[in-house]
Design a protein around this motif. Structure first.
Motif, PDB file in Angstrom:
ATOM      1  N   GLY A  32       0.781  -1.232   0.000  1.00 53.42           N
ATOM      2  CA  GLY A  32       0.000   0.000   0.000  1.00 53.42           C
ATOM      3  C   GLY A  32       0.808   1.276   0.000  1.00 53.42           C
TER       4      GLY A  32
ATOM      5  N   PRO B 285       0.904  -2.353  -4.529  1.00 49.62           N
ATOM      6  CA  PRO B 285      -0.547  -2.416  -4.311  1.00 49.62           C
ATOM      7  C   PRO B 285      -0.878  -2.706  -2.853  1.00 49.62           C
TER       8      PRO B 285
ATOM      9  N   ASP C 182      -7.635  -1.002   1.328  1.00 44.70           N
ATOM     10  CA  ASP C 182      -8.035   0.214   2.042  1.00 44.70           C
ATOM     11  C   ASP C 182      -8.317  -0.010   3.521  1.00 44.70           C
TER      12      ASP C 182
ATOM     13  N   TYR D 124      -2.607  -3.434   7.804  1.00 44.51           N
ATOM     14  CA  TYR D 124      -1.310  -2.788   7.944  1.00 44.51           C
ATOM     15  C   TYR D 124      -0.800  -2.825   9.384  1.00 44.51           C
TER      16      TYR D 124
ATOM     17  N   ARG E 268      -0.636   8.197  -4.254  1.00 43.27           N
ATOM     18  CA  ARG E 268      -0.634   6.770  -4.583  1.00 43.27           C
ATOM     19  C   ARG E 268      -0.488   5.877  -3.363  1.00 43.27           C
ATOM     20  N   THR E 269      -0.146   6.444  -2.215  1.00 38.02           N
ATOM     21  CA  THR E 269      -0.103   5.668  -0.983  1.00 38.02           C
ATOM     22  C   THR E 269      -1.527   5.524  -0.451  1.00 38.02           C
ATOM     23  N   ARG E 270      -1.915   4.292  -0.097  1.00 36.25           N
ATOM     24  CA  ARG E 270      -3.290   4.037   0.314  1.00 36.25           C
ATOM     25  C   ARG E 270      -3.586   4.704   1.657  1.00 36.25           C
TER      26      ARG E 270
ATOM     27  N   GLN F 101      -3.244   2.443   4.522  1.00 38.99           N
ATOM     28  CA  GLN F 101      -1.861   2.187   4.941  1.00 38.99           C
ATOM     29  C   GLN F 101      -1.411   3.245   5.942  1.00 38.99           C
TER      30      GLN F 101
END
Length: 319
Positions: free
Chosen positions: A85, A90, A93, A98, A215-217, A220
């Motif tokens: 993430g 990938p 959410d 994490y 782009r980092t979830r 995460q």
């Protein structure tokens, strides 16, 4: 927020996907003998060692870019990883994906995949900040894949009160705002990234930092934020993992974990201790040459292991 000086890897490194038993991860893979700067004794010869580099909170594999060339020139393969993430890897959410336990298992799978690629032997593990807590968790789960452990700007337990409050505010914001809105709010509170670039180059660098953030979830960031604010002190457990040489490296100032706290942790671990002059929470970007030299010296000293890691044999310590 960790701020790499550039997002362009050096000639010794290539961006690629690492396939593991727990999924695919984006990595920067730097190898000796692939650039004009490589030492004659290492150019085209065997790798002296392999290092796995684990980034911190809000960071990515690019945080280690400035270390890759000096490490490769010294004969070390270095693989910097985007965790689940994180930026180009990938991830889902759900913050529950994490936990440190899950991310530690990811790290063990990443290490197994890197080792299986043929450079052989246990690896030198380095974790920066949150990456140090992930690395510690992996070692406490299974220390056998690792030759050494370096905790860089990473403390014994949860972060300090001021950082806990900042993480709480960030998590609350991510629960109600879009990542783009949160980015703009952070930009209003923090100065621009410190970089030698000017004009269009500086703007492009800011664009890449924004892209990494987007782009980092969010899951995460929320999940790892919980880990940073709730992790207990596990230094005693880690000290019992022997004979695994340990190294505590930091800048001379740190707002996330006070330097005296890391000094004390090093004593409790029986670890080598390095303080990089002129550096703060990110010695890897603040003083990369000095940081790389300290890592190389430590790894050179512990380049082989004559017996498996277990819980009953005294560890090594560098004065």
């Amino acid at each position: 927020m960790s701020r790499p000086p550039t997002f362009e890897p050096p000639g010794c490194a290539r961006a690629r996907t690492l396939a593991t038993a727990r999924g695919d991860f984006a990595v920067l893979d730097a190898r000796p003998g692939t650039s004009p700067g490589a030492a004659p004794e290492t150019s085209g010869g065997p790798v002296r060692g392999t290092a796995v580099l684990v980034p911190g909170f809000t960071g990515s594999k690019e945080d280690f870019i400035a270390l890759l060339q000096p490490l490769a020139d010294a004969g070390y393969r270095a693989v910097a990883i985007d965790g689940r993430g994180q930026y180009e890897s990938p991830g889902g959410d759900d913050p529950a994906e994490y936990t440190l336990s899950e991310l530690g298992r990811d790290l063990l799978a990443q290490t197994a995949a890197i080792t299986a690629e043929g450079d052989g032997g246990p690896v030198h593990l380095l974790g920066h900040s949150l990456g140090g807590l992930i690395s510690r968790t992996a070692v406490l789960t299974d220390a056998s894949p690792f030759l050494t452990l370096t905790l860089m700007a990473s403390g014994p337990a949860r972060v300090g009160p001021a950082q806990r409050e900042r993480i709480r505010l960030l998590s609350d914001a991510l629960a109600t705002m879009s990542p783009a809105e949160v980015w703009e709010a952070m930009r209003a509170l923090e100065p621009p990234a410190d970089t030698e670039l000017e004009g269009a180059g500086r703007d492009a660098h800011q664009d890449r930092l924004r892209e990494r953030w987007l782009r980092t979830r969010p899951g995460q960031l929320i999940g790892t934020g919980r880990a940073l604010t709730g992790e207990p002190d596990r230094v005693g457990e880690l000290a019992a993992v022997r004979p695994l040489p340990k190294h505590v490296l930091s800048g001379e100032r740190d707002e996330t974990w006070p330097v005296p706290l890391m000094d004390e942790m090093a004593v409790r671990l029986g670890a080598a201790r390095t303080i990089v002059a002129g550096a703060e929470h990110s010695p890897n970007t603040d003083r990369p040459a000095e940081t790389a030299a300290a890592l190389i010296a430590f790894w050179d000293r512990h380049g082989t292991r004559s017996r498996p890691v277990d819980g009953g044999t005294p560890g090594d310590r560098i004065p």
